[in-house]
Design a protein around this motif. Sequence first.
Motif, PDB file in Angstrom:
ATOM      1  N   UNK A   1       0.826  -1.210   0.000  1.00  0.00           N
ATOM      2  CA  UNK A   1       0.000   0.000   0.000  1.00  0.00           C
ATOM      3  C   UNK A   1       0.857   1.256   0.000  1.00  0.00           C
ATOM      4  N   UNK A   2       1.972   1.223   0.725  1.00  0.00           N
ATOM      5  CA  UNK A   2       2.907   2.359   0.719  1.00  0.00           C
ATOM      6  C   UNK A   2       3.437   2.611  -0.686  1.00  0.00           C
ATOM      7  N   UNK A   3       3.777   1.533  -1.371  1.00  0.00           N
ATOM      8  CA  UNK A   3       4.298   1.661  -2.731  1.00  0.00           C
ATOM      9  C   UNK A   3       3.242   2.262  -3.656  1.00  0.00           C
ATOM     10  N   UNK A   4       2.013   1.804  -3.527  1.00  0.00           N
ATOM     11  CA  UNK A   4       0.950   2.350  -4.368  1.00  0.00           C
ATOM     12  C   UNK A   4       0.717   3.828  -4.086  1.00  0.00           C
ATOM     13  N   UNK A   5       0.843   4.233  -2.832  1.00  0.00           N
ATOM     14  CA  UNK A   5       0.681   5.646  -2.487  1.00  0.00           C
ATOM     15  C   UNK A   5       1.792   6.483  -3.119  1.00  0.00           C
ATOM     16  N   UNK A   6       3.008   5.939  -3.121  1.00  0.00           N
ATOM     17  CA  UNK A   6       4.124   6.643  -3.757  1.00  0.00           C
ATOM     18  C   UNK A   6       3.888   6.804  -5.253  1.00  0.00           C
ATOM     19  N   UNK A   7       3.451   5.738  -5.885  1.00  0.00           N
ATOM     20  CA  UNK A   7       3.200   5.799  -7.322  1.00  0.00           C
ATOM     21  C   UNK A   7       2.063   6.767  -7.652  1.00  0.00           C
ATOM     22  N   UNK A   8       1.045   6.810  -6.799  1.00  0.00           N
ATOM     23  CA  UNK A   8      -0.051   7.761  -7.014  1.00  0.00           C
ATOM     24  C   UNK A   8       0.440   9.193  -6.878  1.00  0.00           C
ATOM     25  N   UNK A   9       1.315   9.426  -5.908  1.00  0.00           N
ATOM     26  CA  UNK A   9       1.865  10.772  -5.719  1.00  0.00           C
ATOM     27  C   UNK A   9       2.692  11.196  -6.928  1.00  0.00           C
ATOM     28  N   UNK A  10       3.498  10.272  -7.440  1.00  0.00           N
ATOM     29  CA  UNK A  10       4.302  10.578  -8.625  1.00  0.00           C
ATOM     30  C   UNK A  10       3.392  10.893  -9.808  1.00  0.00           C
TER      31      UNK A  10
ATOM     32  N   UNK B   1       9.364  13.745  -7.605  1.00  0.00           N
ATOM     33  CA  UNK B   1      10.675  13.210  -7.974  1.00  0.00           C
ATOM     34  C   UNK B   1      11.809  14.105  -7.476  1.00  0.00           C
ATOM     35  N   UNK B   2      11.539  15.392  -7.346  1.00  0.00           N
ATOM     36  CA  UNK B   2      12.536  16.263  -6.740  1.00  0.00           C
ATOM     37  C   UNK B   2      12.776  15.851  -5.294  1.00  0.00           C
ATOM     38  N   UNK B   3      11.692  15.517  -4.581  1.00  0.00           N
ATOM     39  CA  UNK B   3      11.825  15.044  -3.212  1.00  0.00           C
ATOM     40  C   UNK B   3      12.543  13.715  -3.122  1.00  0.00           C
TER      41      UNK B   3
ATOM     42  N   UNK C   1      14.796  12.599  -5.238  1.00  0.00           N
ATOM     43  CA  UNK C   1      16.213  12.868  -5.498  1.00  0.00           C
ATOM     44  C   UNK C   1      16.913  13.389  -4.248  1.00  0.00           C
ATOM     45  N   UNK C   2      16.214  14.234  -3.494  1.00  0.00           N
ATOM     46  CA  UNK C   2      16.799  14.793  -2.284  1.00  0.00           C
ATOM     47  C   UNK C   2      16.941  13.798  -1.158  1.00  0.00           C
ATOM     48  N   UNK C   3      16.188  12.688  -1.224  1.00  0.00           N
ATOM     49  CA  UNK C   3      16.213  11.693  -0.153  1.00  0.00           C
ATOM     50  C   UNK C   3      17.180  10.553  -0.421  1.00  0.00           C
ATOM     51  N   UNK C   4      17.765  10.477  -1.604  1.00  0.00           N
ATOM     52  CA  UNK C   4      18.629   9.348  -1.955  1.00  0.00           C
ATOM     53  C   UNK C   4      19.863   9.282  -1.058  1.00  0.00           C
ATOM     54  N   UNK C   5      20.490  10.410  -0.839  1.00  0.00           N
ATOM     55  CA  UNK C   5      21.749  10.434  -0.096  1.00  0.00           C
ATOM     56  C   UNK C   5      21.541  10.862   1.356  1.00  0.00           C
TER      57      UNK C   5
END
Length: 269
Positions: free
Chosen positions: A139-148, A156-158, A160-164
Amino acid sequence: MAYLEVEDSRRIYYEHHAGPGRPVVLVHGWGVTGRCWDTVLPALLANGNEVVVIDQRCCGRSDKDFADVSIDALGSDVVRVVEALGLRKPVLNGWSLGGAVVVDAAAKLGANLGGLVLTGGATPRYTSCEDWPYGGSPADLEATLAAIGGNRAEVLKGVAGAVCHTDVGQATVDWMWLMFLEAGPRADESLRDLGRVDQRETIATLDVPVLLLAGRHDTFVPFDAIKTSAGMFPKARLVAFEETGHAPFLEEGEKYRSELLAFLNGLDG
């Protein structure tokens, strides 16, 4: 640079850098491009390795309108490139989702596999289940995909900022964000499929040297998941990056390159 037709008239982009040493195939994570390896490629070439860099389906310079963007399809693309170039016992290095892709490809290559490197690899599972307590829920994954899907550029800017975990500088974060923006919306289905994949049985069959390179502060693929997976491979070694999030090759680059080259140079044959 070159293109390989892999589905109907659709093509994936790849680069083939000549070298006398062990072939290495670099497979990027979800949504970015082969350019993410730009701090790794020069070290491999200086080490004498033959190197192939791939842009996965719907990412970077590859076509964006693929019908099949599953992990199975992406892994098959890696095999197609290996076979088209006649690579002998290559080492496959996959970052994040690319880790699941190279595991899939490794199983399909069989005896023609020299080794495997998993850089924050999203394997054997990306989402949690009853007997795998690591990662977010489906469900978390689906929420992420819906947000994208609802606000692609900002989300996607967020990401990118969370990768490192470490401060790699705004230019590097922006560079990663721009790579994300090159991905077509069909790439989202690759991430959705990753949430369904379970490679626990597969990794137990991969009887080749495996190097796992993982950040202690990874918020995308939990370190404990990677630590657990290390015991599932017949021949695996885990290297922890104490100050790193999801991108050890960017956050602790010198250590990453040193560990990678030592692994490659220590392989037989």
